[in-house]
Design a protein around this motif. Structure first.
Motif, PDB file in Angstrom:
ATOM      1  N   GLN A   1       0.948  -1.367  -0.177  1.00 16.59           N
ATOM      2  CA  GLN A   1       0.030   0.074  -0.139  1.00 16.59           C
ATOM      3  C   GLN A   1       0.782   1.285  -0.005  1.00 16.59           C
ATOM      4  O   GLN A   1       1.874   1.371   0.722  1.00 16.59           O
ATOM      5  N   GLN A   2       0.353   2.074  -0.868  1.00 13.49           N
ATOM      6  CA  GLN A   2       1.223   3.443  -0.882  1.00 13.49           C
ATOM      7  C   GLN A   2       0.878   4.367   0.114  1.00 13.49           C
ATOM      8  O   GLN A   2      -0.391   4.603   0.549  1.00 13.49           O
ATOM      9  N   GLN A   3       1.995   5.107   1.018  1.00 15.85           N
ATOM     10  CA  GLN A   3       1.365   5.908   2.102  1.00 15.85           C
ATOM     11  C   GLN A   3       2.237   7.038   1.809  1.00 15.85           C
ATOM     12  O   GLN A   3       3.383   6.834   1.418  1.00 15.85           O
ATOM     13  N   GLY A   4       1.974   8.312   2.479  1.00  9.87           N
ATOM     14  CA  GLY A   4       2.779   9.351   2.459  1.00  9.87           C
ATOM     15  C   GLY A   4       1.905  10.723   1.785  1.00  9.87           C
ATOM     16  O   GLY A   4       0.630  10.390   1.254  1.00  9.87           O
ATOM     17  N   PRO A   5       2.507  11.592   1.500  1.00  8.29           N
ATOM     18  CA  PRO A   5       4.008  11.857   1.486  1.00  8.29           C
ATOM     19  C   PRO A   5       4.528  12.353   2.958  1.00  8.29           C
ATOM     20  O   PRO A   5       3.825  12.728   3.546  1.00  8.29           O
ATOM     21  N   PHE A   6       5.727  11.895   3.327  1.00 10.64           N
ATOM     22  CA  PHE A   6       6.308  12.030   4.637  1.00 10.64           C
ATOM     23  C   PHE A   6       7.360  12.789   4.649  1.00 10.64           C
ATOM     24  O   PHE A   6       8.402  12.686   3.624  1.00 10.64           O
ATOM     25  N   THR A   7       7.694  13.826   5.337  1.00 12.64           N
ATOM     26  CA  THR A   7       9.197  14.499   5.545  1.00 12.64           C
ATOM     27  C   THR A   7      10.163  13.714   6.078  1.00 12.64           C
ATOM     28  O   THR A   7       9.692  12.506   6.511  1.00 12.64           O
ATOM     29  N   ILE A   8      11.293  13.686   5.940  1.00 16.24           N
ATOM     30  CA  ILE A   8      12.463  12.866   6.521  1.00 16.24           C
ATOM     31  C   ILE A   8      12.371  12.567   8.141  1.00 16.24           C
ATOM     32  O   ILE A   8      12.234  11.612   8.643  1.00 16.24           O
TER      33      ILE A   8
END
Length: 260
Positions: free
Chosen positions: A10-17
């Protein structure tokens, strides 16, 4: 930069580092961000390597996430965001149009080619005359006069397009010029050339052919005038319509300003 991650297909995000630190990703977790051509393991992305390894001691600093124990991620699973697949190419094309990359080099060349194309008209007429099996003495005179008319129109057309080529180069080099203005300039040039030169020379040729052809056929004076003027008026009407349309689109385009 923000990253998308693939967890259990499953695709999740987007997330910062910083946000990725709380996601407990592993070096094998597939990630993707703007500018990357494909999904890659996080350990192969230089910016993300500090999440897994102590730079001084070279020791791992990660813990396996509890939710990555499923089947390995397949390339056929999560894809790049739909907004990137659709919007980014459209944005690239729009930008290339607005900054002139798409026409800056070849548009003046098109004008130059059309200038030489205008000179082909006499050649086409000569081919047409040569294809006829029998030509009377009077019609030979008609053909010679018409060739001179078309040749003059071709030379005028060449100089016309060379002049328009200079003006379109100036227009392209003007920062506030939009692509629509370039298109309008081209349409106006086509309308003027076809309307004035092509249909103009055809109307003159119609008069010459009607008069000399009528004399050769020993027709009445009234019939000669009617036939010659009738053909000329038809070409003049066509020419004025094409000229008006070209000028119309050209004037509209001149009023268009490039949006900031």
């Amino acid at each position: 930069m923000e990253y998308f991650i693939a967890i259990n297909g499953q695709q999740q995000g987007p997330f910062t580092i910083d946000a990725l630190r709380g996601q407990h990703i592993t070096p094998d977790t597939l990630v993707w961000a703007q500018g990357m051509s494909n999904w890659m393991p996080a350990s192969q992305v230089g910016e993300l390597q500090p999440l897994f390894f102590n730079q001084s001691a070279g020791q791992p600093q990660y813990q396996h996430a509890a939710n990555v124990g499923g089947a390995p991620y397949q390339q056929a699973g999560p894809q790049q965001p739909a907004t990137d697949v659709i919007a980014k190419p459209i944005e690239d094309v729009t930008n290339s149009l607005d900054d002139g990359r798409i026409y800056r080099k070849w548009m003046p060349t098109v004008y130059l080619i059309l200038g030489f194309v205008a000179c082909i008209l006499p050649v086409l007429y000569i081919i047409q005359i040569a294809s006829q099996e029998r030509i009377s003495g009077m019609m030979i005179v008609v053909a010679i006069v018409n060739i001179i008319v078309f040749l003059a129109a071709g030379v005028i057309g060449l100089f016309y397009w060379l002049n328009r080529r200079k003006s379109v180069k100036t227009l392209i080099d003007t920062p506030e010029t939009s692509t629509l203005q370039i298109v309008g300039h081209f349409l106006q040039s086509i309308g003027e050339c076809v309307g004035l030169l092509y249909y103009g020379s055809m109307s003159v040729a119609a008069i010459i052919t009607g008069v000399f052809g009528g004399i050769a056929g020993k027709r009445r004076f009234g019939d000669i005038i009617t036939n010659s003027l009738g053909g000329a008026v038809e070409y003049i009407i066509y020419g004025l319509i094409v000229l008006a349309l070209g000028r119309f689109f050209g004037e509209i385009a001149k009023k268009m300003k490039k949006e900031d």
